[in-house]
Design an enzyme around this catalytic site. Structure first.
Site, PDB file in Angstrom:
ATOM      1  CE  LYS A 108      -0.564  -0.079   5.065  1.00  0.00           C
ATOM      2  NZ  LYS A 108       0.072  -1.402   5.281  1.00  0.00           N
ATOM      3  CG  HIS A 237       1.394  -1.362  12.362  1.00  0.00           C
ATOM      4  ND1 HIS A 237       1.956  -0.147  12.722  1.00  0.00           N
ATOM      5  CD2 HIS A 237       1.644  -1.490  11.038  1.00  0.00           C
ATOM      6  CE1 HIS A 237       2.502   0.418  11.658  1.00  0.00           C
ATOM      7  NE2 HIS A 237       2.333  -0.379  10.628  1.00  0.00           N
ATOM      8  CD  GLU A 311       2.111  -6.793   8.352  1.00  0.00           C
ATOM      9  OE1 GLU A 311       1.578  -5.720   8.721  1.00  0.00           O
ATOM     10  OE2 GLU A 311       1.531  -7.896   8.420  1.00  0.00           O
TER      11      GLU A 311
END
Length: 445
Positions: A108, A237, A311
């Site tokens: 993204k 996250h 990530e």
């Protein structure tokens, strides 16, 4: 730089087998620099990669490359330069500091096909959040077992697509998500995503939208168990733009608690820890990495076969891209200079609406000051830079010191790869997706 270089398109790397590595391939730390001859190789589109090791352009090489694009291509529209050498250097930085953590690049952040292909060739796997992102990665010949469908709330049609192409690892943080996955992809393996303590000082906290609360973890694990899912691990996250890296230790400690609760429920041993994103290249990364390593040793030293993944998006994308925009208008009001450029807030600078990072730029007066195109040493003026649309809020910079430049000169914006082209719009007919990308690297062969 000879103009003939611009007629040399990078060949597409068709050796797809070289991209088919395991989802947790040990990061190769043995790659060495090639010999010292150097060349620049561009292309307008994301045509492919080179087999040779790319090294980053120097500042002078980058400016020379941009000047050649402008002069040799009669360029008038904005364009990006993707430096593959920067990507390779960042990958090296990652494996030097976190060799035990397999990166899954967050598509993204910037889905440029050449960047994705380079990341795949270097050994990265991929974090995808939608069908379109999965399709973009699979189109490169990447094996589906190198993809995690890391969106905790997915449309059913996207879940069905993931099942059809063999993307068999995803996240969940609610019973309703479990039910969708059970219905459309019952063989999928899972991560339970937890909400970490919000102590990171991140500009963008994600806990309000994603992550199971501590009291929700056991019921969710029991629901997954009842549905006969395999829960392989835990993800979290800490938020984007983190500044307090002790948050990684606190989140890893919370994840360890989930591992223990799963074991108490009789869930087969979980073996994957996903520490998410929030990494920024440079000093912040070298500060964060030791915290991560120490926490992993402290809380997971007795977890046999543990695989750790992350990530990162911004870490790899931000400094790999440079944006070059043309000055299309100018106005002088007393000592203030006002300029219009052909990209703006509704395009590559969309991030300025919610992120106030400093914009780093170099003026490039190729038209009006050929003898000193970077305008070094010249007097500067208090300047405003507007984007091209009719919205008065389309303002890129205010009160920025710039030398005197003219219409048809250029501004070079550095570190423009993260949430720039991927977040732009077509407002007023200025189409961010149509901005070309030139691929460049310094080649030691």
């Amino acid at each position: 730089m000879p103009s003939s270089l611009f007629r040399h398109l990078l060949s597409i790397w068709k050796d797809i087998h070289s991209l088919m590595v395991s989802p947790f391939l040990p990061v190769d730390q043995s790659r060495t620099m090639m010999s010292s001859s150097r060349s620049l190789q561009p292309t307008i589109s994301a045509a492919g990669l080179t087999r040779k090791r790319a090294t980053a352009l120097s500042e002078n090489e980058l400016i020379a490359f941009i000047q050649s694009v402008i002069s040799d291509e009669q360029q008038t529209e904005p364009f990006y330069v993707l430096d593959l050498g920067v990507v390779a250097d960042l990958f090296d930085m990652w494996i030097r500091n976190l060799p035990m953590v397999q990166p899954f690049y967050a598509v993204k952040c910037n889905p440029n096909p050449a960047l994705l292909r380079e990341m795949a060739a270097l050994g990265s796997n991929f974090d995808c959040a939608s069908r379109a992102e999965i399709e973009a990665v699979l189109a490169l010949g990447v094996s589906p077992d190198r993809i995690v469908f890391a969106n905790p709330c997915k449309a059913e049609s996207h879940i069905k697509y993931a099942a059809s192409v063999g993307v068999n690892l995803t996240t969940f943080d609610s019973k309703d998500e479990l039910e969708k996955i059970r219905k459309w992809h019952p063989e999928c393996a899972l991560f339970i995503r937890i909400k970490p303590p919000e102590t990171s000082g991140a500009r963008f906290q994600l806990g309000a939208k994603f992550g199971a609360l501590p009291e929700e973890v056991v019921p969710l694990l029991q629901a997954a168990q009842a549905a006969q899912f395999t829960v392989q691990g835990v993800s979290f996250h800490i938020g984007s733009g983190a500044t307090h890296f002790r948050a990684f230790e606190e989140a890893i400690a919370a994840a360890k608690t989930v591992f223990e609760k799963a074991a108490q429920l009789g869930i087969p041993n979980m073996h994957i820890l996903n520490i998410g994103g929030g990494f920024t290249a440079g000093p912040r990364f070298t500060e964060a990495a030791p915290v991560v390593k120490t926490a992993l040793q402290k809380y997971f030293f007795n977890e046999p076969g543990l695989k750790v993944m992350a990530e990162p998006g911004l870490f790899f994308a931000q400094s790999s891209f440079t944006l070059v925009a043309s000055i299309i208008g100018k106005r002088v009001r007393h000592e203030r200079r006002e300029y219009w450029i052909n990209d703006g807030i509704y395009g590559s600078f969309n991030f300025l609406l919610y992120d106030h990072d400093d914009v780093i730029l170099t003026p490039l007066a190729c038209t009006s000051n050929r003898g000193n195109p970077t305008c070094k040493g010249l007097k500067t003026y208090d300047s405003t830079v507007f984007g091209p649309t009719c919205d008065a809020g389309d303002t890129v910079l205010k009160g920025h010191p710039l030398p005197e430049v003219q219409v048809n000169d250029w501004l070079v914006f550095h570190k423009m790869g993260a949430y720039t082209s991927s977040c732009g719009t077509k407002f007023n007919g200025f189409d961010t997706s149509a901005i070309s990308t030139y691929i460049a690297y310094s080649d030691q062969s």
